[in-house]
Design a protein around this motif. Structure first.
Motif, PDB file in Angstrom:
ATOM      1  N   ASP A  15       0.826  -1.203   0.007  1.00  0.00           N
ATOM      2  CA  ASP A  15       0.108   0.172  -0.012  1.00  0.00           C
ATOM      3  C   ASP A  15       0.815   1.261   0.143  1.00  0.00           C
ATOM      4  O   ASP A  15       0.559   2.223  -0.641  1.00  0.00           O
ATOM      5  CB  ASP A  15      -0.855   0.168   1.331  1.00  0.00           C
ATOM      6  CG  ASP A  15      -2.024  -1.086   1.166  1.00  0.00           C
ATOM      7  OD1 ASP A  15      -2.090  -1.613   0.147  1.00  0.00           O
ATOM      8  OD2 ASP A  15      -2.605  -1.105   1.984  1.00  0.00           O
ATOM      9  N   LEU A  18       2.508   2.019  -3.399  1.00  0.00           N
ATOM     10  CA  LEU A  18       1.652   2.153  -4.271  1.00  0.00           C
ATOM     11  C   LEU A  18       1.416   3.810  -4.322  1.00  0.00           C
ATOM     12  O   LEU A  18       1.354   4.642  -5.072  1.00  0.00           O
ATOM     13  CB  LEU A  18       0.306   1.537  -4.378  1.00  0.00           C
ATOM     14  CG  LEU A  18       0.417   0.054  -4.883  1.00  0.00           C
ATOM     15  CD1 LEU A  18      -0.934  -0.798  -4.720  1.00  0.00           C
ATOM     16  CD2 LEU A  18       0.589   0.148  -6.516  1.00  0.00           C
ATOM     17  N   LEU A  34      -4.627  -0.151  -5.608  1.00  0.00           N
ATOM     18  CA  LEU A  34      -4.700   0.157  -3.933  1.00  0.00           C
ATOM     19  C   LEU A  34      -6.204   0.167  -3.649  1.00  0.00           C
ATOM     20  O   LEU A  34      -6.613  -0.345  -2.510  1.00  0.00           O
ATOM     21  CB  LEU A  34      -4.095   1.504  -3.560  1.00  0.00           C
ATOM     22  CG  LEU A  34      -4.122   1.933  -2.419  1.00  0.00           C
ATOM     23  CD1 LEU A  34      -3.325   1.129  -1.537  1.00  0.00           C
ATOM     24  CD2 LEU A  34      -3.342   3.322  -2.140  1.00  0.00           C
TER      25      LEU A  34
END
Length: 207
Positions: A15, A18, A34
């Motif tokens: 996460d 990203l 995401l």
């Protein structure tokens, strides 16, 4: 001989990676991967606030469009927690817009279990009476403030238990709290929430 390494696929990134790459490059595909990871939770939150399901689905899509701009400009440390709060606030904005639109928008319904001893907002059917609309808004604002005033651990446990329908074990796993501490945070959170609301000015007093 030199080989050009291909950029990692969005699905290969965490996460945080990203988010960083999206801020740097603005590739919608990165944000899409995401968001898709967390979409079940986003939809579950939207369903707690919005009916019918079509409205919740619309809110999920609207929120993604909002994130396209927001996440280019703001750095987020804890994305799941931030997204949870952002989704909740987005739904509340939709409810307020419905309230301002008038009775044709249907009832304003925000769910919170009666077992907690707390009235969230009701079902509160909107009417042409401006005072009724102001009353509903006052209750909503009082609840938002009461939730915001809770210790973070209590607020998070309440949201996970009531809004996301997670059991003690799942909450313990997600938060890192011992199950007995989860139970304590829920009990104290309900008690403190009720105390905050009981001490708030009574919107009926002006009616």
């Amino acid at each position: 001989m030199f080989f050009n390494r291909r950029p990692p696929s969005p699905t290969e990134l965490s996460d945080a990676e990203l988010l960083t790459r999206y801020r740097q490059l603005g590739a919608v595909a990165d944000l899409g991967v995401l968001y898709e990871r967390h979409m079940p939770t986003v939809f579950a939150i939207c369903r707690k606030y919005l009916r019918p399901d079509e409205d919740a689905q619309d809110a999920v899509m609207q929120l993604f469009e909002k994130l396209l701009d927001t996440l280019r400009r703001h750095e987020v440390d804890n994305f799941p927690a931030w997204l949870h709060a952002t989704t909740r606030n987005h739904c509340l904005m939709i409810l307020r817009a419905r309230q301002r639109a008038g009775p044709e928008s249907g009832p304003l319904i925000v769910h919170f279990p009666a077992a907690a001893g707390v009235e969230w907002v009701g079902p509160a059917h909107l009417t042409d009476d401006a005072a009724d609309q102001e009353l509903t808004e006052a209750r909503l604002q009082a609840l938002e403030q009461a939730m915001a005033d809770l210790p973070a651990a209590q607020r998070r446990c309440l949201e996970l238990f009531y809004l996301e329908k997670k059991c003690y074990r799942d909450i313990a796993r997600e938060t890192g709290f011992d199950p007995s501490l989860v139970k304590s945070h829920l009990q104290n959170g309900r008690r403190n929430l009720k105390r905050h609301l009981d001490s708030a000015p009574n919107p009926n007093a002006s009616r």
